[in-house]
Scaffold this active site. Structure first.
Site, PDB file in Angstrom:
ATOM      1  N   TYR A 126       0.820  -1.218   0.000  1.00  0.00           N
ATOM      2  CA  TYR A 126       0.000   0.000   0.000  1.00  0.00           C
ATOM      3  C   TYR A 126       0.855   1.270   0.000  1.00  0.00           C
ATOM      4  CZ  TYR A 126      -4.073  -2.913   0.928  1.00  0.00           C
ATOM      5  OH  TYR A 126      -5.084  -3.842   0.833  1.00  0.00           O
ATOM      6  N   LYS A 176       3.446 -14.910   4.534  1.00  0.00           N
ATOM      7  CA  LYS A 176       3.533 -15.919   3.482  1.00  0.00           C
ATOM      8  C   LYS A 176       5.020 -16.110   3.209  1.00  0.00           C
ATOM      9  CE  LYS A 176       1.668 -18.492   0.202  1.00  0.00           C
ATOM     10  NZ  LYS A 176       0.803 -19.649   0.425  1.00  0.00           N
ATOM     11  N   ASP A 210      -2.751 -18.187   3.936  1.00  0.00           N
ATOM     12  CA  ASP A 210      -3.800 -19.047   3.374  1.00  0.00           C
ATOM     13  C   ASP A 210      -4.320 -20.018   4.435  1.00  0.00           C
ATOM     14  OD1 ASP A 210      -1.210 -19.994   3.180  1.00  0.00           O
ATOM     15  OD2 ASP A 210      -1.418 -20.830   1.173  1.00  0.00           O
ATOM     16  N   ASP A 234      -5.641  -6.490   5.586  1.00  0.00           N
ATOM     17  CA  ASP A 234      -6.853  -5.940   4.987  1.00  0.00           C
ATOM     18  C   ASP A 234      -7.824  -7.067   4.649  1.00  0.00           C
ATOM     19  OD1 ASP A 234      -8.726  -4.402   3.730  1.00  0.00           O
ATOM     20  OD2 ASP A 234      -7.433  -3.705   2.109  1.00  0.00           O
ATOM     21  N   ASP A 238     -11.432  -8.598   6.886  1.00  0.00           N
ATOM     22  CA  ASP A 238     -12.783  -8.695   6.334  1.00  0.00           C
ATOM     23  C   ASP A 238     -13.345 -10.090   6.560  1.00  0.00           C
ATOM     24  OD1 ASP A 238     -12.820  -6.095   5.548  1.00  0.00           O
ATOM     25  OD2 ASP A 238     -13.331  -6.491   3.458  1.00  0.00           O
TER      26      ASP A 238
HETATM   27 MG    MG Z   1     -10.866  -3.779   3.750  1.00  0.00          MG
END
Ligand code: MG
Ligand code: NAI
Length: 331
Positions: A126, A176, A210, A234, A238
């Site tokens: 980001y 990861k 994962d 992020d 969710d």
């Molecule tokens: Mg989000």
């Protein structure tokens, strides 16, 4: 009791509706705030092109916290508000920790459980490194780099260890490392070395992202505090929201733990244009985010009371105002 100075960004759609309920709840809890309203978001951008002026950022250096509803409106090109307002706030105010709590209700075969994700909030993919070559041609190339500073990974990791020390002394790193062998390696060393040197009493674990997705659904009880990078955080948060009561309950804090400026508190959901103006938005996520704000400002007792009141109302249905009233009545 000190009076806290709070910048209010209701924003777009249901944002102002849920923030209004938050403010009413704080009043019911006896917390006095000095609020300053800012008209920012998608609607403001469509009106006069303003996103986040430097003069506003200057004013915010002087407030105790920012309480934000949601920003984004149909008709605004992608990225304008996300990068120009939300990411700019994170970078400029150095909101380097994104904290998201999750609560799982007890079921017939599982007791209730809660856990917290700490997401590094200022770099990774980001950070904005990258660009186009030959854009718009058949041979175009896009790169999007991942920026990982040892010191900045460490500060996020350290925050997570500190938090774990106030809870059950258990911290999991999610990354990861098997594929992202450069950034993963840096994160893993930061995690292990900070832990060994400064937090020997905290038990640690590691999951690939994962695998963490599977555990979030099948075995979230294994988690107490998780620390992870910006992009993984992020997505994972969710998923966490989806397995723990849904978007109407998900709260978050964007923290500057060094307190060199204000921190920002917002519900996870967006402006929900599909239900805006209809009084259908659940205000609990915004109220809980406000409780995180009060807690960070030292109003720990009021924050705990508001959180408990919200917990008692999570199964309610009703209008935005009715749910807000129900929370207030529990105070
Ligand atoms: Mg989000
Ligand atoms: P959204 O979170 O606004 O809505 C997704 C779905 O959840 C919709 O069906 C909506 O009605 C429902 N929903 C959301 N919050 C709710 C609540 N409190 N109570 C009941 N139902 C609720 O996400 P979407 O549709 O992807 O984005 C809409 C706009 O919000 C876009 O412009 C987007 O860019 C922006 N957005 C802003 C965020 C922020 O301010 N941090 C975060 C996410 C999206």
């Amino acid at each position: 009791m000190s009076r806290h100075k709070i910048a209010i960004v209701g924003g777009d759609g249901i944002g102002p509706e849920v923030i209004a309920e938050g403010l009413r709840t704080f009043e019911a809890a006896g917390v006095e705030l000095e609020t300053i309203d800012y008209d920012l978001g998608g609607a403001r951008y469509l009106k006069d092109g303003t996103v986040l002026p430097d003069s506003v950022l200057e004013e915010w250096r002087d407030v105790d916290a920012i309480y934000l509803g949601a920003v984004g409106a149909p008709g605004v090109p992608p990225g304008v508000i996300e990068r120009g307002l939300l990411l700019k706030m994170r970078f400029e105010l150095d909101l380097y920790v994104n904290q998201r709590p999750f609560k799982l209700a007890a079921t017939d075969d599982q007791p209730g459980h809660d856990f917290i994700v700490i997401r590094e909030n200022t770099e990774g993919t980001y950070a904005g490194e990258g660009g186009f070559l030959r854009k718009g041609t058949p041979h175009e190339i896009a790169t999007q780099g991942s920026v990982n500073t040892r010191m900045w990974a460490e500060r996020a990791v350290r925050f997570a260890y500190e938090l774990a020390a106030t809870r059950n002394n258990h911290l999991t790193l999610v990354h990861k490392t098997n594929v992202l062998t450069f950034s993963g390696d840096l994160w893993e060393r930061a995690f292990n070395e900070v832990g060994a040197a400064e937090y020997p009493g905290i038990e640690t674990a590691y999951n690939h992202v994962d695998a963490a997705c599977i555990y979030f659904v099948q075995d979230p009880q294994r988690y107490d505090v998780i620390v992870t990078d910006n992009l993984f955080g992020d997505i994972l948060t969710d998923l966490g929201g989806a397995v723990s009561g849904g978007i109407g309950l998900a709260s978050s804090a964007n923290l500057n733990p060094a307190r060199t400026g204000p921190s920002m508190f917002e519900p996870v959901h967006g402006s929900a244009p599909d239900i805006a103006g209809q009084g259908k938005a659940n205000p609990i996520a915004a109220i809980l985010s406000g409780a995180m704000m009060l807690d960070f400002l030292g109003e720990t007792e009021a924050a705990a009371r508001i959180t408990a009141a919200c917990d008692a109302c999570v199964d309610l249905t009703g209008s935005t105002r009715e749910i807000g009233d129900a929370v207030s009545s529990k105070l």
